[in-house]
Design a protein around this motif. Structure first.
Motif, PDB file in Angstrom:
ATOM      1  N   LYS A 158       0.849  -1.377  -0.090  1.00 60.96           N
ATOM      2  CA  LYS A 158      -0.072  -0.154  -0.147  1.00 60.96           C
ATOM      3  C   LYS A 158       0.872   1.307  -0.079  1.00 60.96           C
ATOM      4  CE  LYS A 158      -4.394  -1.619   0.741  1.00 60.96           C
ATOM      5  NZ  LYS A 158      -5.394  -1.290  -0.256  1.00 60.96           N
ATOM      6  N   MET A 159       1.889   1.269   0.755  1.00 64.99           N
ATOM      7  CA  MET A 159       3.046   2.390   0.803  1.00 64.99           C
ATOM      8  C   MET A 159       3.583   2.550  -0.891  1.00 64.99           C
ATOM      9  SD  MET A 159       6.512   2.581   2.436  1.00 64.99           S
ATOM     10  CE  MET A 159       6.302   2.852   4.162  1.00 64.99           C
ATOM     11  N   THR A 160       3.956   1.496  -1.369  1.00 66.85           N
ATOM     12  CA  THR A 160       4.449   1.839  -2.618  1.00 66.85           C
ATOM     13  C   THR A 160       3.155   2.515  -3.583  1.00 66.85           C
ATOM     14  OG1 THR A 160       3.537  -0.466  -3.629  1.00 66.85           O
ATOM     15  CG2 THR A 160       5.925  -0.329  -2.468  1.00 66.85           C
ATOM     16  N   GLU A 161       1.947   2.136  -3.521  1.00 69.43           N
ATOM     17  CA  GLU A 161       0.876   2.786  -4.302  1.00 69.43           C
ATOM     18  C   GLU A 161       0.490   4.358  -3.929  1.00 69.43           C
ATOM     19  OE1 GLU A 161      -2.629   0.457  -3.274  1.00 69.43           O
ATOM     20  OE2 GLU A 161      -1.927  -1.402  -4.197  1.00 69.43           O
ATOM     21  N   GLN A 162       1.059   4.499  -2.545  1.00 70.63           N
ATOM     22  CA  GLN A 162       1.076   5.926  -2.074  1.00 70.63           C
ATOM     23  C   GLN A 162       2.199   6.913  -2.649  1.00 70.63           C
ATOM     24  OE1 GLN A 162      -0.870   7.863  -0.305  1.00 70.63           O
ATOM     25  NE2 GLN A 162      -2.437   6.161  -0.022  1.00 70.63           N
ATOM     26  N   ILE A 163       3.129   6.107  -3.013  1.00 64.67           N
ATOM     27  CA  ILE A 163       4.493   6.844  -3.824  1.00 64.67           C
ATOM     28  C   ILE A 163       3.792   7.181  -5.144  1.00 64.67           C
ATOM     29  CG2 ILE A 163       6.668   6.541  -4.697  1.00 64.67           C
ATOM     30  CD1 ILE A 163       7.168   4.635  -2.533  1.00 64.67           C
TER      31      ILE A 163
END
Length: 279
Positions: A213-218
């Protein structure tokens, strides 16, 4: 060029940064029960994590004194800069500012600028990298300040932790978020606000899903990644950081991705297994 850079110890420096003679580390003090740990080059992460795990009380930190910053700025007329934790999270920024004001009374021609990172950990590391880049290019004081402040405006910091207890007990989060983590194994994806406070952006069940999910936020926030470096700070979880680096590289073409281990302050808040990303 002759100049001084003071960084508080929430800056997770690379090995090269630690050897740079221009940089002076200004340590915070970490309190674990009755033990006081100076967050300098003697910091032992494994020993500190053990002490935290065994102590029923939440660890806390104390910011450096203005005098510590004055010494780091240098008692001369050479330009000086400081990079501190977000002023919303620590008194380090105010201490650095007071130290600058006091020193300029003695050296009125000295130029000092204190950068409020509005971030922590990996975010501070990237700001230091940008500051070094400007100084090594021989830019004037005013130009350095302008470029680095603009960089801070555009920077994003994200993090996923195994536990939010330390942040909660130190008044950085609501009890609800920490309870969700403990009871349901929900790992929130947290991030810094433009003001330098902490907000929840997403969540995932389990660490790996939260990191994805963090990589999607990036992808939602990064602009021109080919012109940017991304920094990953990890607390005692190098394999996890390396896995995350590969996952980010699959999606985004950053100029480079650097992995560093957390120093004392970031270790205290990230806890064992925490990951902080900045870009």
């Amino acid at each position: 060029m002759a100049y001084h850079i003071a960084v508080d110890s929430c800056t997770d420096m690379t090995a090269a940064m630690k050897k740079d003679e221009h940089i002076t580390l200004v340590p915070l003090t970490l309190n674990v029960g009755e033990d006081k740990v100076i967050d300098d080059e003697t910091f032992n992460q494994a020993e500190f994590l053990r002490k935290v795990a065994e102590c029923p009380e939440a660890p806390s930190s104390a910011c450096p004194s203005p005098d510590a910053y004055m010494q780091a700025y240098g008692y001369n007329n050479e330009d000086a800069y400081a990079i501190t934790l977000s002023s919303e999270l620590s008194g380090s920024y105010n201490s650095a500012k007071l130290g600058a004001d006091l020193l300029k009374e003695e050296y009125p021609d000295k130029k000092i600028h204190v950068f409020n990172s509005r971030s922590a950990s990996a975010g501070q590391t990237l700001i230091l990298m940008k500051l070094q880049e400007c100084l090594e290019a021989g830019k004037a004081f005013s130009e350095v300040v302008s470029e680095v402040e603009q960089y801070i405006e555009e920077q994003t910091t994200l993090f996923v932790l195994e536990s939010l207890e330390t942040l909660r007990k130190n008044g950085r989060l609501s009890g609800l978020k920490a309870t969700l983590v403990n009871v349901l194994n929900i790992k929130p994806v947290m991030g810094s606000t433009p003001e330098g406070t902490i907000q929840q952006l997403d969540m995932g069940r389990g660490m790996k899903k939260a990191l994805m999910k963090m990589t999607e936020q990036i992808g939602k926030t990064v602009i021109h990644p080919t012109d940017k470096y991304l920094m990953i700070s990890h607390c005692n979880c190098l394999k996890r950081a390396e896995w995350l680096k590969v996952e980010i590289e699959k999606k985004y073409a950053f100029k480079g991705i650097v992995i560093v281990d957390t120093a004392g302050v970031a270790t205290m808040y990230a806890n064992d297994g925490g990951i902080v990303v900045a870009y």
